[in-house]
Design an enzyme around this catalytic site. Structure first.
Site, PDB file in Angstrom:
ATOM      1  N   ASP A  92       2.746   3.069  -8.479  1.00  0.00           N
ATOM      2  CA  ASP A  92       3.052   3.514  -7.131  1.00  0.00           C
ATOM      3  C   ASP A  92       4.323   4.376  -7.134  1.00  0.00           C
ATOM      4  O   ASP A  92       4.392   5.334  -7.891  1.00  0.00           O
ATOM      5  CB  ASP A  92       3.161   2.279  -6.210  1.00  0.00           C
ATOM      6  CG  ASP A  92       3.167   2.614  -4.742  1.00  0.00           C
ATOM      7  OD1 ASP A  92       2.093   2.879  -4.184  1.00  0.00           O
ATOM      8  OD2 ASP A  92       4.264   2.629  -4.141  1.00  0.00           O
TER       9      ASP A  92
ATOM     10  N   TYR B 131       9.710   7.698   0.760  1.00  0.00           N
ATOM     11  CA  TYR B 131       8.687   8.521   1.392  1.00  0.00           C
ATOM     12  C   TYR B 131       9.300   9.753   2.051  1.00  0.00           C
ATOM     13  O   TYR B 131       8.713  10.847   2.007  1.00  0.00           O
ATOM     14  CB  TYR B 131       7.922   7.689   2.433  1.00  0.00           C
ATOM     15  CG  TYR B 131       7.004   6.683   1.799  1.00  0.00           C
ATOM     16  CD1 TYR B 131       5.646   6.942   1.660  1.00  0.00           C
ATOM     17  CD2 TYR B 131       7.501   5.475   1.303  1.00  0.00           C
ATOM     18  CE1 TYR B 131       4.801   6.024   1.054  1.00  0.00           C
ATOM     19  CE2 TYR B 131       6.669   4.552   0.696  1.00  0.00           C
ATOM     20  CZ  TYR B 131       5.321   4.832   0.569  1.00  0.00           C
ATOM     21  OH  TYR B 131       4.497   3.928  -0.052  1.00  0.00           O
TER      22      TYR B 131
ATOM     23  N   HIS C  98      -5.590  -1.256  -5.686  1.00  0.00           N
ATOM     24  CA  HIS C  98      -4.334  -0.556  -5.958  1.00  0.00           C
ATOM     25  C   HIS C  98      -3.390  -1.375  -6.831  1.00  0.00           C
ATOM     26  O   HIS C  98      -2.588  -0.820  -7.574  1.00  0.00           O
ATOM     27  CB  HIS C  98      -3.660  -0.221  -4.631  1.00  0.00           C
ATOM     28  CG  HIS C  98      -2.344   0.477  -4.762  1.00  0.00           C
ATOM     29  ND1 HIS C  98      -2.207   1.706  -5.375  1.00  0.00           N
ATOM     30  CD2 HIS C  98      -1.094   0.116  -4.366  1.00  0.00           C
ATOM     31  CE1 HIS C  98      -0.935   2.079  -5.340  1.00  0.00           C
ATOM     32  NE2 HIS C  98      -0.243   1.136  -4.741  1.00  0.00           N
TER      33      HIS C  98
END
Length: 313
Positions: free
Chosen positions: A132, A241, A294
């Site tokens: 990730d 982000y 994931h």
């Protein structure tokens, strides 16, 4: 969650590349995440205090976690890896027991954190595996410090690129929205909504993006929720982000990776990995991890540990 919805979230995730304060998470978070045979450590490097966990002997292998987790996401595979490697699992800048400064959340700066930690520990070259956000940092490390990268593995996510700008805010019916990409761009509101209630987000993510949500047990969920429950922790993790624009710009300057690359992906993202890696690396292979969404290292720890051991040996 329907198969169509699952297929939407993983295809999207892989297809795209896939008022601040400071502080360190409370020591209680680390104590409740003790792992036999491993030691908690701290280092001041590159202007930030990092928490990392070490164990085992052999060539150094750095493990970098993702959102919304901590080094603990690797706890099921670390004992197996430690039989062959010196395992160094790091809480990234802004994560878990590491400091949460006002900035520096672009992946190039975060890679510089890890490079400084590697030098601090006395290593000239290491293997790195990331998942990730941690995969994005591992990519930037390999791009910016190829001489310090023995091999690198990416799990389910690649470095941000302009494909991120194509993510739909309102996807067609039956497809899955990566809504948190936009939500985490918002200033201040996420902290107000999630502080003290982050467990709701943890449970939703595992329920909707894992093939086997029960693989992430209650203890792990509590560890992750506590690590992200404070406004400071939420603000810091959102910074990963909010830095995507800079990451995309930085990515345009990177040449193909020269260290050997391993891509680990679920059945729903393996084709995107196979399509992307030839453009990103000169020496690569992509491996499908069956039975996982994931959260590869927790849903299929034995398979992930086996693939990492073979690759880095």
């Amino acid at each position: 969650m329907s198969e169509l919805s699952r297929r939407g979230v993983f295809a999207l995730g892989a297809g795209v590349a896939l008022g601040a304060g400071t502080g360190v998470a409370a020591a209680d978070t680390n104590r409740e995440a003790d792992l036999p045979g491993f030691k908690h450590n701290y280092a001041q490097v590159n202007g930030v205090r990092l928490h990392y966990v070490t164990g085992g002997r052999g060539e150094p292998l750095v493990l970098l976690p993702g959102w919304p987790q901590t080094w603990w996401e690797y706890h099921q595979i670390m004992p197996a890896l430690a039989t062959r490697f010196r395992v160094i699992a790091v809480d990234l800048r802004g994560m878990g027991g590491s400091e949460k400064p006002a900035g520096g959340y672009d992946k190039k700066t975060m890679a510089a954190d890890i490079h400084a930690l590697v030098k601090h520990l006395g290593y000239e070259k290491v293997g790195l595996a990331g998942h990730d956000i941690g995969s994005q940092v591992a990519f930037s490390f390999a791009a910016n410090y190829p001489a310090a990268t023995r091999k690198v593995a990416f799990m389910d996510v690649l470095h941000p690129d302009e494909g991120y700008y194509q993510l739909p805010l309102l996807p067609p019916p039956g497809q899955f929205s990566l809504w948190w990409f936009a939500f985490n761009q918002v200033q201040t509101l996420p902290e107000q909504l999630l502080a003290g209630r982050f467990r709701h987000l943890i449970d939703w993510l595992f329920a909707n993006t894992a093939f086997n949500p029960d693989a992430i047990d209650e203890r792990s969920r509590q560890i992750y929720a506590r690590a992200y429950n404070s406004p400071d922790a939420i603000r810091a993790s959102n910074g990963w982000y909010q830095a995507f624009h800079q990451d995309i710009a930085d990515g345009k300057t990177y040449a193909k990776l020269t260290p050997p690359v391993l891509g680990l992906a679920s059945v729903l993202s393996i084709e995107q990995f196979r399509a992307a890696l030839p453009n990103l690396a000169t020496d690569f292979k992509a491996v499908q991890i069956d039975g996982a969404g994931h959260w590869l290292a927790e849903e299929q720890p034995d398979a992930v540990a086996r693939e990492l051991t073979q690759f880095f040996s």
